[in-house]
Design an enzyme around this catalytic site. Structure first.
Site, short mmCIF file in Angstrom:
data_model
loop_
_atom_site.label_atom_id
_atom_site.label_comp_id
_atom_site.label_asym_id
_atom_site.label_seq_id
_atom_site.Cartn_x
_atom_site.Cartn_y
_atom_site.Cartn_z
N ASP A 137 0.82 -1.22 0.00
CA ASP A 137 0.00 0.00 0.00
C ASP A 137 0.85 1.27 0.00
O ASP A 137 0.66 2.16 0.84
CB ASP A 137 -0.94 0.02 1.21
CG ASP A 137 -1.77 -1.24 1.33
OD1 ASP A 137 -2.19 -1.78 0.29
OD2 ASP A 137 -1.99 -1.71 2.47
N GLU B 144 -11.30 0.88 -3.39
CA GLU B 144 -10.42 1.26 -2.29
C GLU B 144 -9.32 2.20 -2.81
O GLU B 144 -9.24 2.51 -3.99
CB GLU B 144 -9.79 0.02 -1.65
CG GLU B 144 -8.99 -0.83 -2.61
CD GLU B 144 -8.57 -2.17 -2.00
OE1 GLU B 144 -8.92 -2.44 -0.84
OE2 GLU B 144 -7.92 -2.94 -2.71
#
Length: 499
Positions: free
Chosen positions: A14, A174
């Site tokens: 991420d 997301e």
């Protein structure tokens, strides 16, 4: 210049990036590990050096007894008016918050909480306004990318939370990030789930709150159709402009263990992919919308040399940067020196969602040799090396005290199956050199005692993979001690990568 992917190897998922003057800064998720949110810097986007963590105090983040893959999700790093901000989610407590610092090499603030749900938060600054985004449900119960304006000093909302984009229809929307480029606002996100169907999508509009028009050829980046290709799971990206005005995407992906072996155990890693704008203001990414194991580019000078991994020892690593703990450690159980480490065991084992005596570093590549001398100096417990994916999936090679003296054990923990596969007796000697040799498909476990190297056994890497264990993390090479009243000394540690 030709560079290879990933540019940061091992479990650093991420990624989010920002640039200040001539330096790039990048953060990654940390989940149940502490300190939280690793922080890197780079001058060239290819070579990254870890310089700290954003969450270094227990007061900043509640980890407690969070399970594996709980805790700290998907951070974003941004810089505004001389101040750095890192915003993230504690998925276990279901809270979004940010911390800030005026010194990137120093400590970060206590958390500032934002009363908006969802995960993967983002901050966007424009003049004196601050916008907060996450993917979740807005104040009217409408799902999507949700946005509100906040007071950056307090985190309080200045506007209701409103869903501004629903993505393209893929599952698990997301990772929203908002940018202003060439007079337009670009909203980038991910869909498909952070696995083999992962992808990057985007839209653009004329205002920070939309409306947004989707890129006609979404997804802009994905490896989902590249069967038999090592790099998979490409998604969750952040855009950055380099010193020369070129655009890039830093994003996650993973390397599977073989061309047709769809397992990955090193975790989600950091990849660098070039981005190009067309005359209509849309951008494309990578090679025909895919990420490659290497890119040949004139955007990076030939004078930049991508650094190869160096052997890791106690002496050349920083305990506060390279190593981490499971949740908040009991610091009195760790004596960390330059050449020797002493760990005190407790009744807490590696099999429970708590904080056992454990200190680890990410496994950065498939082919490796890990060696360490272990001396069980006190008590009746055990101490050694663990290849740790989560509470239910780890392989242990340890010195253990038993009724007849000491022994080295190889234990495999795979779900509900926990089995000591092999034992080598040491007699009255409490010390042994433990060796693990790793390849793409197997770990091999050895003990060296009395000048002889003995193979205890092997185990498949696939059983420590995300496809078997689930979750969002990767394998850590851990040193551990367990057993109330036990203690062990670790010395001559070395981890050397062949790839």
């Amino acid at each position: 210049m030709k560079y290879s992917n990933p540019v940061i190897k091992g479990f650093y998922p991420d990624p989010s990036v920002c640039k200040v003057e001539d330096t790039y800064y990048l953060v990654c998720s940390s989940f149940q590990y502490f300190p939280g949110v690793p922080l890197f810097e780079s001058k060239d986007l290819v070579n990254w050096t870890q310089i700290g963590h954003c969450l270094t105090r227990a007061s900043q983040v509640e980890l407690g007894t969070v399970g594996s893959s709980g805790g700290v999700f998907a951070p974003t790093i941004r810089h505004n008016n001389g101040r750095f901000y890192m915003t993230t989610t504690n998925d276990t407590t279901r809270q979004n918050f940010y911390v800030w610092t005026d010194d990137i090499y120093g400590e970060w603030s206590e958390p500032v909480f934002v009363d908006q749900g969802g995960i993967d938060p983002d901050l966007y600054f424009e003049e004196d306004r601050a916008f907060f985004m996450s993917n979740g449900v807005d104040d009217n119960g409408i799902g999507g990318v949700v946005q509100c304006e906040i007071d950056i000093e307090t985190g309080s909302k200045r506007s209701p939370s409103r869903s501004i984009w629903k993505g393209t229809g893929g599952r698990y929307l997301e990772s929203p990030h908002l940018y202003k480029m060439n007079g337009r606002y670009y909203l980038m996100a991910a869909e498909g789930g952070t696995e083999y169907g992962h992808m990057v999508i985007y839209a653009r509009g004329d205002a920070p709150s939309g409306p947004f028009e989707s890129y006609p050829h979404n997804p802009v980046l994905t490896n989902r159709n590249l069967g038999g290709y090592e790099l998979q799971g490409v998604g969750h990206g952040d855009l950055i402009e380099d010193h020369a005005g070129n655009w890039w995407m830093l994003h996650l992906g993973f390397r599977q263990i073989g061309r047709w072996l769809t397992f990955h155990h090193l975790g989600r890693e950091v990849f660098l992919t070039p981005v190009t704008f067309d005359e209509d203001g849309w951008f494309t990414a990578g090679h025909n919308g895919t990420t490659l194991t290497s890119f040949e580019t004139d955007r990076i000078p030939d004078t930049v040399i991508q650094q190869a991994p160096q052997p890791v020892t106690f002496g050349n690593t920083n305990w506060a940067l390279d190593w981490c703990y499971l949740r908040h450690p009991a610091e009195e159980n760790y004596a960390l020196g330059t050449g020797k480490v002493t760990l005190k065991g407790t009744e807490i084992s590696l099999d429970v969602p708590a904080s056992p005596t454990f200190i680890g570093l990410r496994q950065r590549d498939f082919a490796a040799e890990i060696a360490c001398e272990v001396n069980l100096t006190q008590g009746t417990g055990e101490a050694g090396i663990t290849l740790y994916m989560d509470e239910q999936h780890h392989y242990d090679l340890a010195v253990r005290r038993n009724a007849d003296g000491y022994a080295v054990i190889e234990r495999l923990n795979i779900g509900d199956i926990k089995s000591v596969e092999h034992t080598v007796e040491l007699g009255n000697s409490s010390q042994a050199k433990l060796i693990v040799r790793a390849s793409h498909e197997r770990y091999s476990f050895f003990v060296e005692a009395d000048g002889k190297e003995v193979l205890l056994g092997t185990a498949q890497t696939r059983y420590l993979s995300s496809e078997v264990a689930g979750g969002f993390t990767g394998v850590l090479i851990g040193l551990y001690a367990q057993g109330e009243g036990s203690a062990a000394e670790f010395s001559n540690f070395k981890c050397e990568y062949a790839g």
